[in-house]
Design an enzyme around this catalytic site. Structure first.
Site, mmCIF file in Angstrom:
data_model
loop_
_atom_site.group_PDB
_atom_site.id
_atom_site.type_symbol
_atom_site.label_atom_id
_atom_site.label_comp_id
_atom_site.label_asym_id
_atom_site.label_seq_id
_atom_site.Cartn_x
_atom_site.Cartn_y
_atom_site.Cartn_z
ATOM 1 N N ARG A 126 -10.691 21.056 -34.381
ATOM 2 C CA ARG A 126 -11.094 20.765 -35.751
ATOM 3 C C ARG A 126 -11.999 19.543 -35.755
ATOM 4 N NH1 ARG A 126 -6.075 22.440 -38.719
ATOM 5 N NH2 ARG A 126 -4.762 23.414 -37.155
ATOM 6 N N GLY A 152 8.838 20.613 -41.344
ATOM 7 C CA GLY A 152 8.354 21.430 -40.224
ATOM 8 C C GLY A 152 8.444 22.926 -40.458
ATOM 9 N N GLY A 200 2.203 19.197 -37.646
ATOM 10 C CA GLY A 200 3.531 18.751 -38.076
ATOM 11 C C GLY A 200 4.558 19.865 -38.038
ATOM 12 N N ARG A 201 4.055 21.091 -38.136
ATOM 13 C CA ARG A 201 4.988 22.226 -38.174
ATOM 14 C C ARG A 201 4.424 23.406 -37.395
ATOM 15 N NH1 ARG A 201 4.168 25.136 -44.012
ATOM 16 N NH2 ARG A 201 1.991 24.584 -44.324
ATOM 17 N N ASP A 224 -6.632 27.658 -41.870
ATOM 18 C CA ASP A 224 -5.627 27.041 -42.740
ATOM 19 C C ASP A 224 -5.729 27.537 -44.181
ATOM 20 O OD1 ASP A 224 -4.344 25.858 -40.713
ATOM 21 O OD2 ASP A 224 -4.792 23.786 -41.258
ATOM 22 N N ARG A 263 -0.394 32.965 -35.152
ATOM 23 C CA ARG A 263 -1.806 32.970 -35.525
ATOM 24 C C ARG A 263 -2.682 32.956 -34.276
ATOM 25 N NH1 ARG A 263 -3.631 28.280 -39.595
ATOM 26 N NH2 ARG A 263 -3.667 26.876 -37.808
ATOM 27 N N LYS A 287 3.023 28.772 -36.644
ATOM 28 C CA LYS A 287 3.019 27.863 -37.807
ATOM 29 C C LYS A 287 4.338 28.051 -38.546
ATOM 30 C CE LYS A 287 -0.048 27.025 -41.821
ATOM 31 N NZ LYS A 287 -1.402 27.320 -42.264
ATOM 32 N N ASP A 332 -9.634 18.075 -41.380
ATOM 33 C CA ASP A 332 -8.703 18.678 -40.407
ATOM 34 C C ASP A 332 -8.599 20.187 -40.610
ATOM 35 O OD1 ASP A 332 -7.449 17.441 -42.809
ATOM 36 O OD2 ASP A 332 -5.699 18.581 -42.174
ATOM 37 N N ASN A 333 -9.183 20.691 -41.674
ATOM 38 C CA ASN A 333 -9.164 22.136 -41.899
ATOM 39 C C ASN A 333 -10.550 22.746 -41.672
ATOM 40 O OD1 ASN A 333 -6.459 22.078 -42.515
ATOM 41 N ND2 ASN A 333 -6.777 21.926 -44.726
HETATM 42 P P1 AMP Z 1 -2.264 21.491 -44.341
HETATM 43 O O1 AMP Z 1 -2.315 21.064 -45.756
HETATM 44 O O2 AMP Z 1 -1.421 22.723 -44.102
HETATM 45 O O3 AMP Z 1 -3.607 21.591 -43.718
HETATM 46 O O4 AMP Z 1 -1.470 20.352 -43.573
HETATM 47 C C1 AMP Z 1 -1.861 19.004 -43.569
HETATM 48 C C2 AMP Z 1 -0.979 18.228 -42.625
HETATM 49 O O5 AMP Z 1 0.377 18.251 -43.087
HETATM 50 C C3 AMP Z 1 -0.927 18.772 -41.208
HETATM 51 O O6 AMP Z 1 -0.792 17.683 -40.352
HETATM 52 C C4 AMP Z 1 0.325 19.622 -41.223
HETATM 53 O O7 AMP Z 1 0.861 19.798 -39.931
HETATM 54 C C5 AMP Z 1 1.238 18.804 -42.105
HETATM 55 N N1 AMP Z 1 2.269 19.616 -42.771
HETATM 56 C C6 AMP Z 1 2.108 20.461 -43.818
HETATM 57 N N2 AMP Z 1 3.283 21.011 -44.176
HETATM 58 C C7 AMP Z 1 4.212 20.521 -43.329
HETATM 59 C C8 AMP Z 1 5.632 20.703 -43.183
HETATM 60 N N3 AMP Z 1 6.340 21.503 -43.984
HETATM 61 N N4 AMP Z 1 6.247 20.009 -42.185
HETATM 62 C C9 AMP Z 1 5.561 19.189 -41.362
HETATM 63 N N5 AMP Z 1 4.252 18.964 -41.459
HETATM 64 C C10 AMP Z 1 3.573 19.610 -42.423
HETATM 65 MG MG MG Z 2 -4.347 22.109 -42.014
#
Ligand code: AMP
Ligand code: MG
Length: 518
Positions: free
Chosen positions: A210, A153, A119-120, A289, A203, A140, A279-280
């Site tokens: 994953r 994002g 997402g970002r 992550d 990174r 990231k 996903d992590n």
């Molecule tokens: P994470 O908790 O970092 O593993 O993220 C879980 C999901 O949320 C993944 O699909 C990330 O890309 C998305 N995500 C987390 N933070 C953001 C953000 N600020 N903007 C867009 N997507 C996000």
């Molecule tokens: Mg993640």
């Protein structure tokens, strides 16, 4: 896709890697900065969206990992130039790079989301390092992508520096992990609970495949796509599986083994990942992550640091079980590749999955034996290991400090360890058994103590130190952060003047809470 190319900075040339061109007479040879490859983009169509980063208005390099840059064949000096920083923050996509947002699904806290994805974040491309290993370079915090759902994002300076500090500490501890190449402040504010300075983390990973990538592929109802992904994972991470009688089962077994080894390492060092969603979890076996992660101070199997983990699903002591749960989800994605007969496929995968605890022990036992200086049969030594942990749990003893202090006891001074127990009597009783066992094993005590010091880190990313360094960095002072990075780069070597970095938290610190997705 057209990328802005300011005159004299970065030039796009067809067919050739990205090059800096320096003005005539500067005496610097024009040299490719990045020689990106794009196997993911070429081989896994259907598992990403081509995308480009948002523009950072005022990029400023906060950290650069020079040893890692060198490992990747990159010139740290060139990375520090405005042109290098422009690539690291996403303002400039170098030649050969096909930036893309990867698609993945995932179980988050046990609940399935069919479409998560970057997402970002963006994959810039792959570099083949000095040892011939293919490594992803990924950004990231580089802006919204088609997977962003409602979110912005972006990423804040604090969490990106946190990932830099903790992932590099893990690497120095010998634990497989993604690495941090650089953190660049964007010059933009991001809205969290307050307005915070924004940043992008560059990174490096063995790959970003994953368990969630397989979940996404499996859900597309396209067996050919799933097979392509599995073949790609085999080639990239577990090539021995290719020649196995049942290659996809061998892939599964290799991932189960890699994750069992990883989890043992986490547990041995007192690491709490905090958000072990599918996903992590990587296919490579690297830690990935770093969000609400933390290291234990006091030993507590129930330790939870994440502000959103209300049920304690990802508590320290649950991590091996959760890994096994995630690996069951991974197996489900592979079933169509394992056998045409669904029951046979399930039986084969189950046999591998149920080997996880024994594989975990096969890594954890020798790891804990080394920490305690023991060299006997693991089953015989095990009561000593688990009894010490039980004592630490009861008295909430500082895990890292107590284990490190044990070498002093082997050298004849048990005071440093005893002082960490509020009630030292049960420790004394344990130490008597331990000392007898060490004597029976008959190795030279000095050699044993020295070896223990190479297994028990003195310096870990203590929560209070990390917070202090991040707060200073967010306010503009990078010195505490750079000092901390230097300390953590050599976690086992005692260095004069660094006593404060080896100590547990001050009495008024905590309870510690970390925040994720920030
Ligand atoms: P994470 O908790 O970092 O593993 O993220 C879980 C999901 O949320 C993944 O699909 C990330 O890309 C998305 N995500 C987390 N933070 C953001 C953000 N600020 N903007 C867009 N997507 C996000
Ligand atoms: Mg993640």
């Amino acid at each position: 896709m057209a990328f802005a190319s300011p005159r004299g900075a970065i030039r796009r040339t067809s067919q050739r890697p990205f090059r800096f061109s320096y003005p005539e007479g500067m005496g610097v040879a024009s040299k490719p900065l990045f020689a990106f490859e794009d196997t993911y983009a070429r081989e896994l169509v259907g598992l990403y969206e081509p995308w480009r980063a948002a523009t950072a208005p005022e990029p400023r390099l906060l950290t650069l990992n020079e040893p890692l840059a060198a490992e990747l064949g990159l010139d740290p000096g060139a990375l520090r130039t405005p042109e290098g920083v422009a690539v690291l923050v996403g303002n400039q996509a170098p030649e050969g790079s096909t930036p893309l947002a990867q698609a993945y699904a995932g179980h988050q806290f046990g609940g399935y989301s069919p479409r998560l994805g970057d997402g970002r974040a963006l994959l810039l491309g792959e570099l083949v390092d000095a040892e011939g290993r293919r490594r992803d370079v990924h950004l990231k915090g580089s802006g919204r992508t088609p997977f962003a759902r409602g979110a912005d994002g972006k990423a804040a300076v604090g969490p990106m520096l946190r990932e830099h500090v903790v992932s590099e500490a893990m690497h120095a501890l010998g634990i497989p992990t993604t690495r941090a190449l650089a953190v660049v402040a964007t010059g933009e504010r991001v809205a969290r609970e307050t307005l915070l300075p924004g940043a992008v983390l560059a990174r490096v990973a063995a790959s970003h495949l994953r368990v969630g990538t397989f979940q996404y592929a499996a859900a597309q109802g396209d067996p050919e796509l799933l097979r392509r992904l599995a073949d790609y994972a085999i080639d990239r991470h577990h090539p021995a599986a290719r020649d196995a009688e049942a290659p996809y089962l061998a892939l599964y077994e290799a991932v189960v083994e890699a994750q069992a080894a990883l989890l043992a390492r986490w547990m041995l060092v007192g690491f709490v990942h905090g958000v072990m969603n599918t996903d992590n979890m990587t296919i490579s076996g690297e830690t990935i992550d770093y969000g609400p992660c933390a290291f234990l101070d006091a030993y507590d199997t129930g330790a939870v640091f994440s502000s959103i983990d209300h049920g304690g699903r990802y508590a320290y002591g649950n991590q091996p079980l959760i890994a096994q749960w995630n690996l069951a989800r991974f197996a489900e994605t592979l079933l169509p590749l394992l056998d045409d007969d669904a029951d046979a496929a399930i039986a084969a995968a189950t046999e591998v999955l149920t080997s996880f605890p024994a594989r975990f022990d096969a890594h954890w036992n020798p790891g804990m034996q080394a920490k305690l200086g023991l060299s006997g049969d693991a089953e015989d030594d095990r009561p000593l290991m688990v009894d010490l942990l039980a004592l630490m749990q009861t008295q909430r003893v500082d895990y890292t400090a107590a284990l490190r202090a044990l070498s002093a006891a082997v050298r004849g001074d048990s005071a440093p360890t005893r002082s960490l127990f509020a009630d030292p009597a049960p420790f004394d009783a344990w130490a008597e058994r331990w000392t007898a066992e060490l004597a029976a094993q008959g190795r030279d005590p000095h050699a044993v103590a020295d070896a223990m010091d190479r297994s028990n880190p003195l310096y870990i990313p203590r929560n209070h130190l990390v917070e202090e360094a991040l707060a200073a960095a967010t306010a503009g002072d990078l010195e505490p952060l750079h000092t901390l990075l230097d300390v953590l780069a050599r976690p086992f070597d005692e260095r004069p003047g660094l006593e404060a970095y080896a100590e547990g938290p001050p009495a008024d610190f905590g309870p510690y809470r970390t925040f994720c997705g920030t």
